[in-house]
Motif scaffolding. Structure first.
Motif, mmCIF file in Angstrom:
data_model
loop_
_atom_site.group_PDB
_atom_site.id
_atom_site.type_symbol
_atom_site.label_atom_id
_atom_site.label_comp_id
_atom_site.label_asym_id
_atom_site.label_seq_id
_atom_site.Cartn_x
_atom_site.Cartn_y
_atom_site.Cartn_z
ATOM 1 N N ALA A 189 -10.093 -70.326 8.356
ATOM 2 C CA ALA A 189 -9.858 -68.890 8.147
ATOM 3 C C ALA A 189 -10.739 -68.055 9.073
ATOM 4 O O ALA A 189 -10.271 -67.098 9.711
ATOM 5 N N LEU A 214 -9.409 -68.370 12.629
ATOM 6 C CA LEU A 214 -8.145 -67.627 12.778
ATOM 7 C C LEU A 214 -8.422 -66.130 12.845
ATOM 8 O O LEU A 214 -7.804 -65.399 13.619
ATOM 9 N N GLU A 215 -9.391 -65.683 12.011
ATOM 10 C CA GLU A 215 -9.765 -64.276 12.009
ATOM 11 C C GLU A 215 -10.272 -63.862 13.390
ATOM 12 O O GLU A 215 -9.879 -62.828 13.931
ATOM 13 N N ALA A 240 -5.164 -66.176 8.644
ATOM 14 C CA ALA A 240 -6.534 -66.201 8.139
ATOM 15 C C ALA A 240 -6.558 -65.897 6.644
ATOM 16 O O ALA A 240 -7.261 -66.571 5.865
ATOM 17 N N TYR A 253 -8.034 -68.305 3.736
ATOM 18 C CA TYR A 253 -9.086 -67.899 2.790
ATOM 19 C C TYR A 253 -8.647 -68.158 1.358
ATOM 20 O O TYR A 253 -9.440 -68.611 0.524
ATOM 21 N N ARG A 270 -12.076 -62.300 2.620
ATOM 22 C CA ARG A 270 -10.627 -62.080 2.579
ATOM 23 C C ARG A 270 -10.322 -60.600 2.379
ATOM 24 O O ARG A 270 -9.437 -60.032 3.037
#
Lengths: 119, 416
Positions: free
Chosen positions: B375, B378-379, B387, B391, B411
């Protein structure tokens, strides 16, 4: 200390073994026996028939049920044992490590049952 | 705390293992020795404030405990109406009153005690608890608190371990030289198990339980004094010190988890970092060393890279990745591969990190760390929808309250 070394192995290992492999098994058992004799005492030992040829007597209420086969189904089966006297668990483990590598070994100390005397 | 209480606490902390091992060497009665020593400490709590702290507090406790064991053996003998079955080693009989001068024999007895507590025939979790009790003198109540289990549960676990030692015939002995190195590896594993239980509580409210980690370090120090050149112990102590040095920076004022890049490096314990780095230069680590020792050393080198960098940006991530490659060659565990992917992301960008962890899902099906790392990467790669769902997976799997709160916050921040 008195220990029983229980031997478990895959059923059929012995039947499948060729002559050279069988000799390796014998050599390993002889090494175990010599090691124990040097440090303690052998009381008894035995090879057992395959577990699928065992007979189980199960107590079901008032009835006794006799059946074909072992009381637990496992991939590894009890195939023999040694009953030995050795100073301690480390010595027993070292002895067990001399047995054929195909075996899994279970080491149990023999304990007295309070109040029981053999006739 | 009064002077007497402080003196007693110190002698229990410093001398418990030596006293236990000395009494065991005489009597070989694990069941009696520990109770007798506890009784002696109990007596000291009332006697010392009245009579003053004795000149040699350890010798006082030893004498009191020794009398107590003898009383119990006599009582047993009376009950059974036969001669006392004193199992004494002839070699120890002559040293029965020589505690004031702890020589090599006593040190050897202490090593026997450690090896008995960490015997591979014992359940590893019980073994580490038993070592804390018998070698370090930590009370059963404190051990229960450190391992986050109810006191009766821990008492039962310790009782079972002691029963196994007596019934199975686990010896109070130093094994032969061909087996000793592998037994010292078990000592190291046992200590590291307690240490990691302190640093990665799988559940519950605390992010870290540093007191347990500190006790694990103390255990390794005790054994390292006895076997100073053992690579597995040197490598493990270096690793523990370097990880432990960051303890105060890992948790914020609200008890939340602070990740490495955001930690206040001024609160790291520099003396422990220095000691860890120095240990990595030890002569005992040059030349070929056993695989497990090498795995500790490589992990310690990774920790040292972080500990000696002035900031996260300043970290030599390429060298960290190299160390992880070494570690994977020694011990290819999924968690080491995940940690390597994090380092790859720092060295070569988030997409490279995501690629490095692409095939890890099968190996870590229940881990919350895998989706948490994914996550975060990806963020950083700008894939916010992916993401968000990563999360969510991590939050579902996470059992630790502080870590879950951190994941929820991250998140929610995606939508902010």
């Amino acid at each position: 200390m008195r220990y029983v070394v229980l031997i478990a192995c895959d059923p059929g290992d012995w039947e499948r073994a060729d002559e050279a492999t069988r000799q390796e098994y014998f050599d390993a058992h002889h090494a175990f026996e010599r090691y124990v004799d040097e440090r303690g005492r052998r009381t008894s030992s035995a090879a057992l028939c395959d577990a699928d040829l065992a007979t189980t007597v199960r107590r079901d209420g008032d009835a006794d049920v006799v059946t074909d086969g072992p009381f637990v189904e496992l991939t590894e089966q009890l195939s023999g044992y040694y009953d030995v006297e050795l100073p301690d668990l480390d010595t027993a483990i070292a002895a067990a490590r001399l047995l054929p590598r195909a075996y899994t070994l279970e080491i149990r100390a023999v304990v007295g049952v309070e109040g029981y005397e053999s006739v | 705390m009064s002077v007497e209480q402080a003196a007693l606490a110190e002698v229990v902390r410093e001398e418990w293992g030596r006293l236990t091992s000395l009494l065991l060497a005489h009597f070989r009665r694990l069941d009696l020795v520990e109770d007798a020593l506890a009784d002696a400490v109990e007596t000291a709590t009332t006697r010392w404030p009245r009579d003053g702290v004795p000149d040699n507090p350890a010798a006082w406790l030893h004498t009191a405990a020794r009398r107590r064991v003898l009383d119990r053996i006599r009582a047993e003998a009376m009950a059974q109406r036969k001669m006392p079955l004193l199992v004494m080693d002839a070699e120890h009989r002559s040293t029965a009153t020589a505690f004031a001068d702890p020589g090599d024999l006593v040190e050897d007895d202490l090593l026997r005690l450690v090896l008995m507590c960490t015997h591979p025939a014992l359940d590893p979790a019980a073994a580490s608890a038993l070592a804390l009790r018998l070698v370090l003198g930590v009370s059963t109540a404190d051990i229960a608190r450190l391992f986050l289990v109810p006191e009766p549960t821990m008492a039962a676990r310790l009782t079972r371990a002691k029963k196994k030692i007596v019934t199975a015939g686990i010896p109070f002995a130093v094994p032969s030289a061909d087996v000793l190195p592998e037994r010292l590896e078990v000592v190291a594993q046992t200590a590291y198990l307690a240490f990691t239980a302190g640093y990665a509580p799988g559940s519950g409210p605390d992010v870290v339980r540093t007191a347990l980690a500190a006790e694990a370090i103390r255990l390794v120090r005790v054994v390292l004094v006895l076997r100073p050149d053992e690579p597995v112990l040197v490598g493990l102590l270096a690793l523990m010190l370097l990880q432990h040095s960051r303890r105060d920076a890992r948790v914020d004022a609200d008890g939340g988890l602070v990740l490495l890049p955001d930690q206040d490096r001024s609160s790291w314990h520099q003396d422990e970092i220095d000691e860890g780095v120095a240990l990595l230069q030890s002569a005992s680590l040059t030349g070929p060393i056993p695989v497990r020792a090498a795995a500790y050393v490589v992990q310690a080198r990774i920790a040292a890279e972080h500990a000696t960098a002035t900031s996260s940006d300043d970290t030599d991530w390429g060298r960290v990745v190299d160390h992880y490659d070494d570690l994977l060659a020694l011990a290819p565990t999924p968690s080491a591969r995940l940690a390597r992917a994090v380092a790859v992301a720092e060295a070569s960008g988030p997409q490279a990190g995501l690629d490095a962890m692409a095939d890890l899902d099968d190996q870590l099906p229940r881990s919350h760390r895998l989706p948490a790392v994914r996550a975060a990467l990806l963020e950083r790669a700008g894939e916010l929808d992916a993401a968000r769902s990563a999360y969510s997976v991590a939050i579902d799997r996470c059992g630790n309250d502080a870590e879950r709160a951190d994941l929820l916050r991250r998140r929610d921040a995606l939508d902010g």
